[in-house]
Design an enzyme around this catalytic site. Structure first.
Site, PDB file in Angstrom:
ATOM      1  N   ARG A  40       6.574  19.641   5.552  1.00 15.63           N
ATOM      2  CA  ARG A  40       7.580  18.583   5.722  1.00 15.63           C
ATOM      3  C   ARG A  40       8.959  19.097   6.163  1.00 15.63           C
ATOM      4  O   ARG A  40       9.558  18.512   7.060  1.00 15.63           O
ATOM      5  CB  ARG A  40       7.693  17.737   4.445  1.00 15.63           C
ATOM      6  CG  ARG A  40       6.357  17.108   4.014  1.00 15.63           C
ATOM      7  CD  ARG A  40       6.514  16.063   2.928  1.00 15.63           C
ATOM      8  NE  ARG A  40       7.166  14.881   3.425  1.00 15.63           N
ATOM      9  CZ  ARG A  40       8.429  14.580   3.211  1.00 15.63           C
ATOM     10  NH1 ARG A  40       9.171  15.354   2.437  1.00 15.63           N
ATOM     11  NH2 ARG A  40       8.967  13.507   3.738  1.00 15.63           N
ATOM     12  N   GLU A  55       0.823  -1.211   0.000  1.00 14.87           N
ATOM     13  CA  GLU A  55       0.000   0.000   0.000  1.00 14.87           C
ATOM     14  C   GLU A  55       0.857   1.261   0.000  1.00 14.87           C
ATOM     15  O   GLU A  55       0.946   1.968   1.004  1.00 14.87           O
ATOM     16  CB  GLU A  55      -1.001  -0.013   1.156  1.00 14.87           C
ATOM     17  CG  GLU A  55      -0.421  -0.414   2.491  1.00 14.87           C
ATOM     18  CD  GLU A  55      -1.491  -0.573   3.566  1.00 14.87           C
ATOM     19  OE1 GLU A  55      -2.548  -1.139   3.273  1.00 14.87           O
ATOM     20  OE2 GLU A  55      -1.244  -0.119   4.692  1.00 14.87           O
ATOM     21  N   GLY A 115       1.895   5.103  -0.743  1.00 13.61           N
ATOM     22  CA  GLY A 115       1.261   6.408  -0.908  1.00 13.61           C
ATOM     23  C   GLY A 115       2.203   7.346  -1.631  1.00 13.61           C
ATOM     24  O   GLY A 115       2.004   7.727  -2.778  1.00 13.61           O
ATOM     25  N   ARG A 116       3.300   7.669  -0.931  1.00 13.22           N
ATOM     26  CA  ARG A 116       4.286   8.622  -1.457  1.00 13.22           C
ATOM     27  C   ARG A 116       4.722   8.286  -2.885  1.00 13.22           C
ATOM     28  O   ARG A 116       4.802   9.146  -3.742  1.00 13.22           O
ATOM     29  CB  ARG A 116       5.512   8.581  -0.537  1.00 13.22           C
ATOM     30  CG  ARG A 116       6.575   9.610  -0.838  1.00 13.22           C
ATOM     31  CD  ARG A 116       7.821   9.373   0.031  1.00 13.22           C
ATOM     32  NE  ARG A 116       7.500   9.178   1.421  1.00 13.22           N
ATOM     33  CZ  ARG A 116       7.426  10.161   2.322  1.00 13.22           C
ATOM     34  NH1 ARG A 116       7.669  11.396   1.967  1.00 13.22           N
ATOM     35  NH2 ARG A 116       7.115   9.891   3.581  1.00 13.22           N
ATOM     36  N   TYR A 120       9.884  17.502   9.673  1.00 15.73           N
ATOM     37  CA  TYR A 120      10.813  16.356   9.644  1.00 15.73           C
ATOM     38  C   TYR A 120      12.221  16.763   9.202  1.00 15.73           C
ATOM     39  O   TYR A 120      13.020  15.875   8.860  1.00 15.73           O
ATOM     40  CB  TYR A 120      10.331  15.293   8.651  1.00 15.73           C
ATOM     41  CG  TYR A 120       8.884  14.914   8.721  1.00 15.73           C
ATOM     42  CD1 TYR A 120       8.362  14.247   9.835  1.00 15.73           C
ATOM     43  CD2 TYR A 120       8.019  15.211   7.668  1.00 15.73           C
ATOM     44  CE1 TYR A 120       7.024  13.894   9.884  1.00 15.73           C
ATOM     45  CE2 TYR A 120       6.679  14.848   7.713  1.00 15.73           C
ATOM     46  CZ  TYR A 120       6.194  14.195   8.826  1.00 15.73           C
ATOM     47  OH  TYR A 120       4.871  13.846   8.863  1.00 15.73           O
ATOM     48  N   CYS A 168       5.592  33.335  11.146  1.00 12.03           N
ATOM     49  CA  CYS A 168       6.418  33.819  12.261  1.00 12.03           C
ATOM     50  C   CYS A 168       6.957  32.657  13.086  1.00 12.03           C
ATOM     51  O   CYS A 168       6.586  32.484  14.257  1.00 12.03           O
ATOM     52  CB  CYS A 168       5.605  34.745  13.143  1.00 12.03           C
ATOM     53  SG  CYS A 168       5.263  36.276  12.322  1.00 12.03           S
ATOM     54  N   GLU A 169       7.753  31.823  12.471  1.00 11.84           N
ATOM     55  CA  GLU A 169       8.434  30.743  13.189  1.00 11.84           C
ATOM     56  C   GLU A 169       9.801  30.551  12.551  1.00 11.84           C
ATOM     57  O   GLU A 169       9.909  30.543  11.318  1.00 11.84           O
ATOM     58  CB  GLU A 169       7.656  29.409  13.090  1.00 11.84           C
ATOM     59  CG  GLU A 169       6.356  29.439  13.842  1.00 11.84           C
ATOM     60  CD  GLU A 169       5.999  28.088  14.463  1.00 11.84           C
ATOM     61  OE1 GLU A 169       6.887  27.237  14.630  1.00 11.84           O
ATOM     62  OE2 GLU A 169       4.811  27.927  14.769  1.00 11.84           O
TER      63      GLU A 169
HETATM   64  N1  LLP Z   1       0.025   2.261   5.011  1.00 12.94           N
HETATM   65  C1  LLP Z   1      -0.094   2.739   6.254  1.00 12.94           C
HETATM   66  C2  LLP Z   1      -0.795   1.957   7.262  1.00 12.94           C
HETATM   67  C3  LLP Z   1       0.446   4.001   6.580  1.00 12.94           C
HETATM   68  O1  LLP Z   1       0.335   4.464   7.813  1.00 12.94           O
HETATM   69  C4  LLP Z   1       1.121   4.737   5.586  1.00 12.94           C
HETATM   70  C5  LLP Z   1       1.697   6.056   5.894  1.00 12.94           C
HETATM   71  C6  LLP Z   1       1.206   4.189   4.292  1.00 12.94           C
HETATM   72  C7  LLP Z   1       0.652   2.941   4.042  1.00 12.94           C
HETATM   73  C8  LLP Z   1       1.878   4.894   3.157  1.00 12.94           C
HETATM   74  O2  LLP Z   1       3.213   5.154   3.363  1.00 12.94           O
HETATM   75  P1  LLP Z   1       4.063   5.761   2.147  1.00 12.94           P
HETATM   76  O3  LLP Z   1       4.090   4.755   1.037  1.00 12.94           O
HETATM   77  O4  LLP Z   1       3.407   7.020   1.719  1.00 12.94           O
HETATM   78  O5  LLP Z   1       5.408   6.020   2.719  1.00 12.94           O
HETATM   79  N2  LLP Z   1       3.621  12.812   6.554  1.00 12.94           N
HETATM   80  C9  LLP Z   1       4.798  11.974   6.456  1.00 12.94           C
HETATM   81  C10 LLP Z   1       4.438  10.545   6.059  1.00 12.94           C
HETATM   82  C11 LLP Z   1       3.492   9.886   7.024  1.00 12.94           C
HETATM   83  C12 LLP Z   1       3.077   8.517   6.564  1.00 12.94           C
HETATM   84  C13 LLP Z   1       2.041   7.930   7.432  1.00 12.94           C
HETATM   85  N3  LLP Z   1       1.627   6.619   7.036  1.00 12.94           N
HETATM   86  C14 LLP Z   1       5.765  12.597   5.460  1.00 12.94           C
HETATM   87  O6  LLP Z   1       5.464  13.641   4.904  1.00 12.94           O
HETATM   88  O7  LLP Z   1       6.856  12.080   5.261  1.00 12.94           O
END
Ligand code: LLP
Length: 465
Positions: A344, A305, A307-308, A348, A381-382
């Site tokens: 980001r 699964e 996302g990124r 991070y 302002c940070e």
């Molecule tokens: N599956 C689950 C259960 C997750 O919690 C996540 C991401 C993904 C899949 C997808 O992960 P990816 O393939 O996108 O790495 N805001 C942070 C990333 C937080 C991800 C949270 N969970 C950033 O900007 O790096």
């Protein structure tokens, strides 16, 4: 399940397994974007502006499907929930993995039916469980992924007895930052050594169809050992659960095997943010994953699964230079986007590539300017509100347009209205054509919910206020 068999995915790639199309490169760099096009979009729609290229989203989907031809591929919607992106991903044949009622709602609106919806309940608020249990009545093919026995009880209380996937804490994590390293964190999943028992218990109350674990987000090529370890543990658990077991400890075995459909080993596939960082070797990761999980019991599929990986390099954030301030220590280039638009870097210390696209009136083309080290700072302002430090940009001038690259994942999604800043606009490119997919918020949008509350309050009789 993905609708590969139903034809949604088709043979979109037309390629052999693991071989992405020649015109589908493993990464799109900020330097690959057409500067003139981006300047035109910024001129028309103003800045800050997100640009999300749906054609690149499709290419990323295709590479994933080509590398994992036998797996169920689910898009982790939280990376970018825009309607146009969800529709592109749906058409490409991926399922949707949703982290909240809001994401389920968006995925349904974008045309994912229950059979392609996976709701991952992390400490789920009652309101979310109520909503999803309601959706499941109409869409019984929906799957709820649960990471605590308590959450299973709460689902059962709502009359839910449908498809459940058990989220396991695999005890091993990875990721680009400790804040997104999930695998070993107690918050997520049922501890590995209790997972088999919890899964067998769950099978008495629900239709248990899967096992799930997620190592973390933004896994670099050098963290693949952790990924492999997680995958191997999950394969082992699936094999264990597919055998009858001796639950009361007095052999013969008295519990039925669990009829799993899949083992979901999560997302986390990293993308290169630095301009010279290598792209993930996706076919190699896929091969390592298959090797580590194998052999799964007959009929059990691998699922991932990401996302990124699907959206990150499909997006840039365009921002205009407002101020150039030379100081004895550094030159600060003030721009009209900040941590409220792209969190980001502040959250991070994440690196995003930045390119000067020029356009300041009276200034030479960027190709003729000298590379100058600058800090790119936002209007919040940070002190943490910088998009990049010590970046060698073609000497920026007030009025220049900057492109912040690899901003398509967790960019707009994490935007806020802090400092009472309206959120930016977004345009999507689809087959080259641009359309506004999120309009720019106005100052009026900032106070809508307060004004509505005020109206409700003054509408009520005085004694009730
Ligand atoms: N599956 C689950 C259960 C997750 O919690 C996540 C991401 C993904 C899949 C997808 O992960 P990816 O393939 O996108 O790495 N805001 C942070 C990333 C937080 C991800 C949270 N969970 C950033 O900007 O790096």
């Amino acid at each position: 399940m993905s609708d590969r068999d139903a034809g949604g995915r088709g043979d979109a790639t037309g390629e052999e397994a693991g071989e992405p199309a020649a015109d589908n490169p493993p990464v799109r760099r900020v330097s690959d974007w057409d500067a003139e096009r981006l300047r035109g979009l910024a001129g028309e729609h103003e800045t800050p502006l997100y640009v999300q290229d749906l054609d690149r989203v499709r290419e990323n989907c295709e590479r994933l499907l080509a590398a994992f031809p036998d797996a169920d591929v689910r898009y982790a919607v939280k990376a970018h929930t825009g309607r146009a992106v969800l529709e592109a991903v749906r058409d490409a044949g991926l399922d949707a993995e949703c982290a909240s009622a809001g994401e389920v709602d968006r995925a349904l609106a974008a045309g994912f039916d229950g059979s392609r919806l996976h709701y991952t309940a992390v400490n789920p608020p009652a309101r979310d469980l109520d909503y999803v249990a309601g959706v499941a009545e109409a869409e019984p093919e929906l799957t709820v992924t649960v990471g605590a026995v308590d959450a299973l009880d709460r689902l059962a209380e709502r009359g839910y007895d449908g498809r459940v996937c058990v989220r396991v804490n695999p005890g091993v994590g990875a990721g680009h930052h400790k804040k997104v390293t999930t695998g070993g964190a107690a918050k997520f999943g049922i501890p590995y050594d209790r997972a088999a028992e919890a899964t067998r218990d769950a099978a008495g109350r629900f239709d248990v169809v899967g096992l799930h674990a997620h190592a973390g987000s933004g896994i670099d090529p050098d963290q693949l050992d952790s990924h492999r370890e997680l995958v191997a543990r999950m394969g082992e658990l699936a094999r264990d659960l597919s055998e009858p077991s001796d639950r009361d400890g007095d052999d013969p075995r008295d519990a039925d095997p669990i009829d799993l459909e899949y083992v979901d080993v999560g997302g986390g596939f990293g993308v290169p943010y630095e301009e010279d960082a290598p792209a993930l070797d996706l076919p190699a990761v896929a091969e390592a994953t298959r090797e580590a999980v194998a052999p799964l019991p007959a009929g059990v599929d691998l699922a991932i699964e990401p996302g990124r990986y699907v959206v990150a390099d499909a997006g840039v954030l365009l921002t205009r230079v407002n101020t150039v301030k030379p100081t004895p220590d550094e030159t600060v280039v003030g721009v009209d986007a900040g941590m409220t638009d792209l969190l980001r870097p502040a959250m991070y210390d994440a690196y995003h590539p930045i390119r000067n696209l020029g356009g300041a009136s009276g200034e030479p083309p960027v190709a003729e300017r000298e590379a100058t080290p600058v800090t790119v700072a936002g209007p919040i302002c940070e002190t943490g509100d910088t998009l990049g430090r010590n970046r060698a940009l073609a000497d920026p001038s007030r009025g220049d347009l900057l492109a912040v690259g690899v901003a398509g994942a967790y960019g707009y999604e994490m935007a806020s209205q802090y400092n009472s800043r309206p959120r930016p606009a977004e345009v999507a490119l689809d087959d080259g054509r641009a359309a506004v997919t999120r309009r720019r918020e106005t100052l009026g949008d900032l106070t809508t919910v307060e004004r509505e509350a005020d109206r409700d309050r003054t509408d009520r009789p005085e004694g009730d206020r």
